[in-house]
Design a protein around this motif. Structure first.
Motif, PDB file in Angstrom:
ATOM      1  N   GLY B 257      42.151  55.908  39.762  1.00  0.00           N
ATOM      2  CA  GLY B 257      42.574  55.231  38.544  1.00  0.00           C
ATOM      3  C   GLY B 257      42.872  53.783  38.888  1.00  0.00           C
ATOM      4  N   LEU B 258      41.822  52.952  38.850  1.00  0.00           N
ATOM      5  CA  LEU B 258      42.018  51.537  39.181  1.00  0.00           C
ATOM      6  C   LEU B 258      42.255  50.817  37.860  1.00  0.00           C
ATOM      7  N   CYS B 259      43.494  50.908  37.366  1.00  0.00           N
ATOM      8  CA  CYS B 259      43.816  50.444  36.015  1.00  0.00           C
ATOM      9  C   CYS B 259      44.240  48.978  36.025  1.00  0.00           C
ATOM     10  N   HIS B 260      43.858  48.274  34.961  1.00  0.00           N
ATOM     11  CA  HIS B 260      44.146  46.845  34.834  1.00  0.00           C
ATOM     12  C   HIS B 260      45.029  46.582  33.624  1.00  0.00           C
ATOM     13  N   VAL B 261      45.888  45.561  33.768  1.00  0.00           N
ATOM     14  CA  VAL B 261      46.540  44.969  32.599  1.00  0.00           C
ATOM     15  C   VAL B 261      46.060  43.524  32.515  1.00  0.00           C
ATOM     16  N   TYR B 262      45.514  43.160  31.353  1.00  0.00           N
ATOM     17  CA  TYR B 262      45.089  41.779  31.128  1.00  0.00           C
ATOM     18  C   TYR B 262      46.072  41.118  30.161  1.00  0.00           C
ATOM     19  N   VAL B 263      46.681  40.038  30.626  1.00  0.00           N
ATOM     20  CA  VAL B 263      47.606  39.276  29.789  1.00  0.00           C
ATOM     21  C   VAL B 263      46.854  38.081  29.222  1.00  0.00           C
ATOM     22  N   ASP B 264      46.646  38.135  27.925  1.00  0.00           N
ATOM     23  CA  ASP B 264      45.862  37.113  27.233  1.00  0.00           C
ATOM     24  C   ASP B 264      46.721  35.884  26.922  1.00  0.00           C
ATOM     25  N   GLY B 265      46.053  34.763  26.676  1.00  0.00           N
ATOM     26  CA  GLY B 265      46.776  33.544  26.312  1.00  0.00           C
ATOM     27  C   GLY B 265      47.615  33.714  25.053  1.00  0.00           C
ATOM     28  N   GLU B 336      38.910  40.264  48.817  1.00  0.00           N
ATOM     29  CA  GLU B 336      37.944  40.934  47.946  1.00  0.00           C
ATOM     30  C   GLU B 336      38.251  42.435  47.851  1.00  0.00           C
ATOM     31  N   GLU B 337      38.663  43.026  48.970  1.00  0.00           N
ATOM     32  CA  GLU B 337      38.944  44.457  49.016  1.00  0.00           C
ATOM     33  C   GLU B 337      40.080  44.843  48.064  1.00  0.00           C
ATOM     34  N   ASP B 338      41.021  43.906  47.858  1.00  0.00           N
ATOM     35  CA  ASP B 338      42.163  44.247  46.988  1.00  0.00           C
ATOM     36  C   ASP B 338      41.732  44.569  45.563  1.00  0.00           C
ATOM     37  N   TRP B 339      40.705  43.892  45.073  1.00  0.00           N
ATOM     38  CA  TRP B 339      40.267  44.162  43.688  1.00  0.00           C
ATOM     39  C   TRP B 339      39.676  45.562  43.548  1.00  0.00           C
ATOM     40  N   ARG B 340      39.372  46.173  44.678  1.00  0.00           N
ATOM     41  CA  ARG B 340      38.766  47.510  44.657  1.00  0.00           C
ATOM     42  C   ARG B 340      39.735  48.595  45.100  1.00  0.00           C
ATOM     43  N   THR B 341      41.016  48.235  45.275  1.00  0.00           N
ATOM     44  CA  THR B 341      41.944  49.166  45.915  1.00  0.00           C
ATOM     45  C   THR B 341      42.935  49.763  44.923  1.00  0.00           C
ATOM     46  N   GLU B 342      42.995  51.089  44.916  1.00  0.00           N
ATOM     47  CA  GLU B 342      44.021  51.809  44.170  1.00  0.00           C
ATOM     48  C   GLU B 342      45.180  52.035  45.143  1.00  0.00           C
ATOM     49  N   TYR B 343      46.280  51.270  44.969  1.00  0.00           N
ATOM     50  CA  TYR B 343      47.365  51.341  45.952  1.00  0.00           C
ATOM     51  C   TYR B 343      48.179  52.623  45.816  1.00  0.00           C
ATOM     52  N   GLU B 364      34.742  45.404  34.507  1.00  0.00           N
ATOM     53  CA  GLU B 364      33.461  46.105  34.638  1.00  0.00           C
ATOM     54  C   GLU B 364      32.950  46.040  36.082  1.00  0.00           C
ATOM     55  N   ALA B 365      33.305  44.965  36.798  1.00  0.00           N
ATOM     56  CA  ALA B 365      32.828  44.839  38.178  1.00  0.00           C
ATOM     57  C   ALA B 365      33.643  45.701  39.140  1.00  0.00           C
ATOM     58  N   TYR B 366      34.950  45.800  38.922  1.00  0.00           N
ATOM     59  CA  TYR B 366      35.822  46.422  39.924  1.00  0.00           C
ATOM     60  C   TYR B 366      36.512  47.696  39.446  1.00  0.00           C
ATOM     61  N   GLY B 367      36.552  47.944  38.147  1.00  0.00           N
ATOM     62  CA  GLY B 367      37.372  49.034  37.620  1.00  0.00           C
ATOM     63  C   GLY B 367      36.776  50.404  37.896  1.00  0.00           C
ATOM     64  N   SER B 368      37.545  51.424  37.538  1.00  0.00           N
ATOM     65  CA  SER B 368      37.061  52.796  37.747  1.00  0.00           C
ATOM     66  C   SER B 368      36.876  53.525  36.415  1.00  0.00           C
ATOM     67  N   HIS B 369      36.863  52.765  35.310  1.00  0.00           N
ATOM     68  CA  HIS B 369      36.609  53.340  33.976  1.00  0.00           C
ATOM     69  C   HIS B 369      37.653  54.386  33.601  1.00  0.00           C
ATOM     70  N   HIS B 370      38.889  54.175  34.033  1.00  0.00           N
ATOM     71  CA  HIS B 370      39.969  55.117  33.741  1.00  0.00           C
ATOM     72  C   HIS B 370      40.772  54.581  32.549  1.00  0.00           C
ATOM     73  N   THR B 371      41.666  53.621  32.773  1.00  0.00           N
ATOM     74  CA  THR B 371      42.532  53.112  31.709  1.00  0.00           C
ATOM     75  C   THR B 371      42.772  51.624  31.929  1.00  0.00           C
ATOM     76  N   ASP B 372      42.549  50.839  30.880  1.00  0.00           N
ATOM     77  CA  ASP B 372      42.752  49.398  30.979  1.00  0.00           C
ATOM     78  C   ASP B 372      43.386  48.896  29.693  1.00  0.00           C
ATOM     79  N   SER B 373      44.311  47.929  29.849  1.00  0.00           N
ATOM     80  CA  SER B 373      45.120  47.491  28.712  1.00  0.00           C
ATOM     81  C   SER B 373      45.079  45.978  28.553  1.00  0.00           C
ATOM     82  N   ILE B 374      45.086  45.531  27.309  1.00  0.00           N
ATOM     83  CA  ILE B 374      45.206  44.103  27.007  1.00  0.00           C
ATOM     84  C   ILE B 374      46.541  43.864  26.323  1.00  0.00           C
ATOM     85  N   VAL B 375      47.197  42.751  26.677  1.00  0.00           N
ATOM     86  CA  VAL B 375      48.397  42.319  25.957  1.00  0.00           C
ATOM     87  C   VAL B 375      48.037  41.039  25.233  1.00  0.00           C
ATOM     88  N   THR B 376      48.081  41.073  23.924  1.00  0.00           N
ATOM     89  CA  THR B 376      47.760  39.890  23.123  1.00  0.00           C
ATOM     90  C   THR B 376      48.283  40.105  21.706  1.00  0.00           C
TER      91      THR B 376
END
Lengths: 447, 447
Positions: B257-265, B336-343, B364-376
């Motif tokens: 689960g390589l999940c991302h949070v994107y904080v938008d402007g 570079e490895e950190d963007w691919r790492t599930e800690y 799309e380049a690094y994620g695992s297609h599990h769960t990703d969130s935007i804050v905006t």
């Protein structure tokens, strides 16, 4: 290597139809895995764009593709003439040559099929379910494209357009691998489709045709999990078997349609006769045609003779157990193998069973989980059959020949799946999608 | 051979808990393929019965199983003590021993979990859709069990009961293959479950435990397509990877689960800080915890420092790009490895991206297609993220830690799938079913 292949593959999409100087399938040996990997990567990129295409853009693209196919009639006929000549030279049988042959009417039919798909409702973005959670989250399950579909087919060149259109309507990119017999025809149809799609602003890589007829390309497709999300084989038993054995990704297919009609003791005799005749003989070559007649021991004395006689009189060979043989001397003895045989011909196997339990046991032992029908006026018996027969389609008082996406109201189908996962039964545009969860909060934190 | 194995396997279900004279996993070598084939055939037979069980019968069976687990506390604790002693002797680490350890409270929790599943709505028989056709046919898409589920797990003995109950509720038979460390504990829990299920009239073969800990049994299960319809692996990365590579049937799993949070402007700064903190730090060891923070270049001057400082102050290691490093000397440079790492730990990678497009490209380049969130607070930007990020779960203004079947309202989950087919996201009781088409006519013939 990748660059070379990429260029080669791109060239084919845009290349003119094969000339006699460039016979199909005789390209220099290629690294099939690298070729498919490159096509897969380009398909994935095209698919990302296609997933965001509006319904109107996809409809317009498909209408333009259909128009381009109509405009390409001379080129398609020229390519088809070469395929036919090569086929005759290779000694193809009449049936195969007939599948391969195109004329103006058939090409118009192909174009109309693409237009019919263009007019289907767009499944992408449809909210399948939505609900609120006590946490304040709103959760929706939303249809999205499946991804990249691989279609492997044999001699029918129309699959190029049919499968390509259906996949594209669902927002998928598709990699088509046509058979060598029809390769030039498929390439001409594909070139026209791509011309239409790109003229409407859709990506050329949305519908790709494998530019070589190497058998290694099939193996490379079946191994390309991660690049191709699902494989749809269209063709004969040996192709389906190979795909089901080798594919490293899900397959939408049925190996065979060993469909049964069970005539219960509580059936209306005239309805039973009519359904058996329709299920077997309306068209014998389709997967939904009945291959085995099961008749309730209680009903046999009254109903067996009229049904068997009607079948025999209509020219259908009947292979029966002893009770069925006793009805008419024209009945051939059935062997164990007959219960496992999909004839796809005017032949039916027939036996007496002990009521609905006997019918269910026979179907579970010998059936292919495709389509099975009960004829009875007893609702409880029907309900038991419908619940316990573990097939993609179960029917009550209806002909198995209705096993068809068009008859189900799906508009068009890419095939029928006897697998249990994802798409079971007719695979239409909706079954070529998956879903994702779209979750909306208001700064919602998990406690 | 089959008969012997069949007897051996049956004996295990009913056998008393292992005595010290019969250490787990040291049975004489068995033919793993024949063992699994026999279990698979018995599972299929049990599944046919189970598919027809009423909702009440399944609920009663699971309640009886829970009661039997509560009654078996001494036997389960004794078996667990042996597993723990063997584990200590083998030098298992503290974390592994903790996963393995049972006490009265944990066993009560296991029993309560089974009761919770017993009380879930029964999905089988539910009419998902129905419609009429101009031909007079009535077509219904009806939920039915998936079939036979194979569950392969490692050290947590509770999976025996959790997975067994969830599969059974959906009308499936299940073949459980527990890890060798917890084999005696799993066997004791399984014996209790089967006692409860059979006392309520359900078939013993509905929930089977592979009676040997041979690694060959895993290979045999993964090869048993046709016998096992779907595999659910529960455990570490190497298990999931092996299953995804070798399985000849569909797999419900996520490798990571390589999940991302994107904080938008256009994010609210305080909401962004709170969501990032919750998504990363509420629990760091679950698949829904965030591993990468992406922040809009426009927002970085205002929002980056408060978020990064809050993470660091809370004891979270931050590995960042140059912009993130500039915020605080405690930030470690990201590779570079950190963007691919599930800690799965109190570590987060962080980088600045060019708006929502940059965020989508990174995911799309690094994620695992599990769960990703935007804050905006910008709805159009959110809609674009939700549409274009191709993950099982996409979120707006919510913590990724909500990626959980329970939080989705599914009651319980057997896992989360990042596959695209059939079950995507949390796999609950409904996702453990498939469907069939039930077609009703009145003597309806195809024209």
């Amino acid at each position: 290597m990748t660059d070379t292949l990429s260029t080669a593959a791109r060239t084919v999409s845009a290349a003119p139809v094969a000339t006699p100087a460039e016979p199909a399938g005789t390209h220099a040996p290629v690294d099939a895995a690298a070729l498919i990997a490159d096509m897969g990567r380009r398909a994935r990129a095209a698919q990302r764009a296609l997933a965001q295409a509006t319904p109107e853009a996809k409809t317009a693209g498909l209408m333009a593709a259909a128009a381009a196919i109509r405009n390409a009639v001379p080129a398609i006929l020229a390519a088809n003439a070469e395929d036919m000549a090569a086929g005759r030279a290779r000694g193809l049988t009449g049936a195969l040559l007939d599948r391969l042959a195109l004329d103006e009417g058939r090409i118009a039919g192909i174009a109309k099929g693409v237009e019919d798909v263009a007019r289907l409702a767009d499944p992408v973005g449809h909210v399948m379910e939505e609900w609120d959670r006590p946490t304040g989250l709103h959760i929706a399950r939303v249809r999205v494209p499946l991804g990249v579909v691989g279609v492997i087919y044999e001699s029918r060149p129309n699959v190029t357009a049919d499968a390509g259109a259906l996949c594209l309507k669902a927002g998928n990119a598709v990699i088509l691998r046509g058979g060598s017999e029809s390769f030039r025809s498929s390439r001409a149809i594909h070139a026209a489709m791509v011309e239409g799609l790109t003229s409407a602003g859709l990506p050329a890589d949305a519908v790709q045709l494998v530019p070589v007829t190497d058998r290694a390309a099939v193996g490379a497709m079946l191994a390309a999990s991660g690049l191709i999300d699902v494989i749809v084989p269209r063709g004969g038993r040996s192709l389906i078997e190979r795909v089901q054995t080798e594919a490293r990704m899900p397959v939408f297919a049925h190996l065979e349609g060993l469909c049964h009609v069970y005539v219960d003791g509580a059936a209306d005799p005239e309805m039973a006769r009519a359904i058996v005749m329709n299920a077997k003989l309306r068209r014998t070559g389709i997967c939904g045609s009945a291959e085995t007649l099961l008749i309730d021991r209680d009903a046999a004395p009254r109903m067996l003779a009229p049904i068997v006689t009607a079948l025999l009189d209509a020219g259908c060979e009947v292979r029966g157990d002893e009770a069925v043989q006793a009805v008419d001397p024209r009945v051939v003895p059935a062997t164990e193998e007959d219960w496992r045989t999909e004839y796809l011909d005017a032949i039916i196997s027939a036996r007496v069973v002990d009521g609905v339990s006997g019918a269910i046991d026979h179907i579970e032992a010998y059936g292919s989980h495709h389509t099975d029908s009960i004829v009875t006026d007893d609702q409880a018996t029907a309900d038991r059959f419908l619940a316990e027969v573990d097939s993609a389609i179960v029917m009550h008082n209806a002909s198995t020949q209705f096993a068809d996406g068009g008859e189900f109201g799906m508009g068009a189908e890419i095939g029928i799946s006897t697998g249990r996962m994802h798409a079971r039964g007719p695979v239409g545009v909706e079954q070529l999608t998956t879903f994702k969860y779209v979750v909306r909060g208001q700064g919602t934190l998990r406690a």
